[in-house]
Design an enzyme around this catalytic site. Structure first.
Site, PDB file in Angstrom:
ATOM      1  N   GLU A  12       0.814  -1.219   0.000  1.00  0.00           N
ATOM      2  CA  GLU A  12       0.000   0.000   0.000  1.00  0.00           C
ATOM      3  C   GLU A  12       0.848   1.271   0.000  1.00  0.00           C
ATOM      4  O   GLU A  12       0.578   2.227   0.724  1.00  0.00           O
ATOM      5  CB  GLU A  12      -0.951   0.018   1.210  1.00  0.00           C
ATOM      6  N   ILE A  13       1.886   1.283  -0.827  1.00  0.00           N
ATOM      7  CA  ILE A  13       2.725   2.481  -0.879  1.00  0.00           C
ATOM      8  C   ILE A  13       2.756   3.108  -2.272  1.00  0.00           C
ATOM      9  O   ILE A  13       3.481   4.075  -2.491  1.00  0.00           O
ATOM     10  CB  ILE A  13       4.167   2.194  -0.423  1.00  0.00           C
ATOM     11  N   VAL A  17       0.037   2.372  -8.833  1.00  0.00           N
ATOM     12  CA  VAL A  17      -0.105   3.685  -9.465  1.00  0.00           C
ATOM     13  C   VAL A  17       1.208   4.096 -10.130  1.00  0.00           C
ATOM     14  O   VAL A  17       1.208   4.689 -11.215  1.00  0.00           O
ATOM     15  CB  VAL A  17      -0.563   4.737  -8.436  1.00  0.00           C
ATOM     16  N   LYS A  37       1.494  -9.116 -13.767  1.00  0.00           N
ATOM     17  CA  LYS A  37       1.284  -9.243 -12.323  1.00  0.00           C
ATOM     18  C   LYS A  37       1.415 -10.726 -11.984  1.00  0.00           C
ATOM     19  O   LYS A  37       0.502 -11.522 -12.243  1.00  0.00           O
ATOM     20  CB  LYS A  37      -0.103  -8.720 -11.942  1.00  0.00           C
ATOM     21  N   PRO A 200       1.884  12.346  -6.628  1.00  0.00           N
ATOM     22  CA  PRO A 200       1.068  13.003  -5.612  1.00  0.00           C
ATOM     23  C   PRO A 200       0.074  12.046  -4.982  1.00  0.00           C
ATOM     24  O   PRO A 200      -0.453  11.144  -5.648  1.00  0.00           O
ATOM     25  CB  PRO A 200       0.346  14.102  -6.406  1.00  0.00           C
TER      26      PRO A 200
END
Length: 238
Positions: A12-13, A17, A37, A200
């Protein structure tokens, strides 16, 4: 580079994205891109996985998922508990090589960190990267604790004689604290690897068109973008 492995210093870092941003920039440059993946965990068969999310954000990319396990656990544990076959590093390398024969760029997104186990024999993403002799991009968190985790990850890459392509901050906060601002200068020092971008916070929630338009501004030229580490750091100098 034909194959780029993308790992993280934890979960979750921002790996997915970041993978999407790298893919979006490559697609915009006219390159054909595949996203692999190896092991998707914690997602039902009818749910969208990480590769699907990359495709939604980045656009026209080929996606492949080797295995999917229902529980949100390390792949080896999830496979064992589900009574399913695990993913082996050589299967990851073989799938990536096949995709590389038909695409300009193959992005392999890991699960969690570099040494998260794919199987009970201890096979990892690092093993697959070694078989491919592929560079590894490390996605790190912005704040307190990231220096140790990122340095350990890069040290392990070098111990295995793997090339650390660089470090990307996967989620840069709107109001960065002192540790985050200091880490912009410290991450390249402790790792000896370049800082290649900062995404961001909330970038993945943008509309796909906006995401694709902005992605190049989050990544350094080494990843096809326009982001400048020195300029970015100067804006947040503590």
């Amino acid at each position: 580079m034909t194959v780029l492995v993308i790992t993280g210093t934890g979960t979750e870092i921002g790996k997915t994205v970041t993978t999407a941003a790298v893919a979006a920039v490559a697609v915009a440059a006219g390159r054909s891109v595949a996203v692999l993946k190896p092991a998707q965990t914690g997602v039902r068969p009818d749910e969208r996985g990480d590769a699907d999310e990359v495709a939604r954000l980045a656009g026209a990319v080929t996606t492949r998922e080797l295995a999917r396990y229902p529980e949100p656990l390390a792949p080896a544990t999830a496979a064992r508990r589900a009574g399913m076959a695990p993913v082996r590093p050589h299967e990851v390398a073989e799938a990536a090589a096949k995709l590389a024969a038909e695409h300009d760029l193959v992005l392999i997104e890991g699960a969690g960190g570099l040494l998260v186990r794919f199987d009970d024999e201890g096979g990892t993403l690092a093993d697959a990267a070694g078989m491919l002799a592929a560079p590894v991009l490390v996605v790190a968190s912005a704040g307190l604790g990231t220096l140790n985790a990122t340095e350990l990850t890069v040290r392990e890459l070098r111990r295995r004689q793997l090339e650390p392509a660089g470090v990307v901050v996967g989620s840069w906060p709107k109001s960065p604290d002192l540790a985050s601002r200091c880490n912009l200068a410290d991450l390249p020092v402790v790792t000896g690897a370049p800082l290649l971008g900062a995404l961001p916070a909330g970038a993945g929630s943008r509309a796909p068109a906006a995401f694709r338009a902005d992605a190049a501004g989050w990544l350094a030229p080494g990843l096809g973008g326009t982001w400048d580490a020195g300029d970015f750091a100067s804006r947040f100098e503590p």
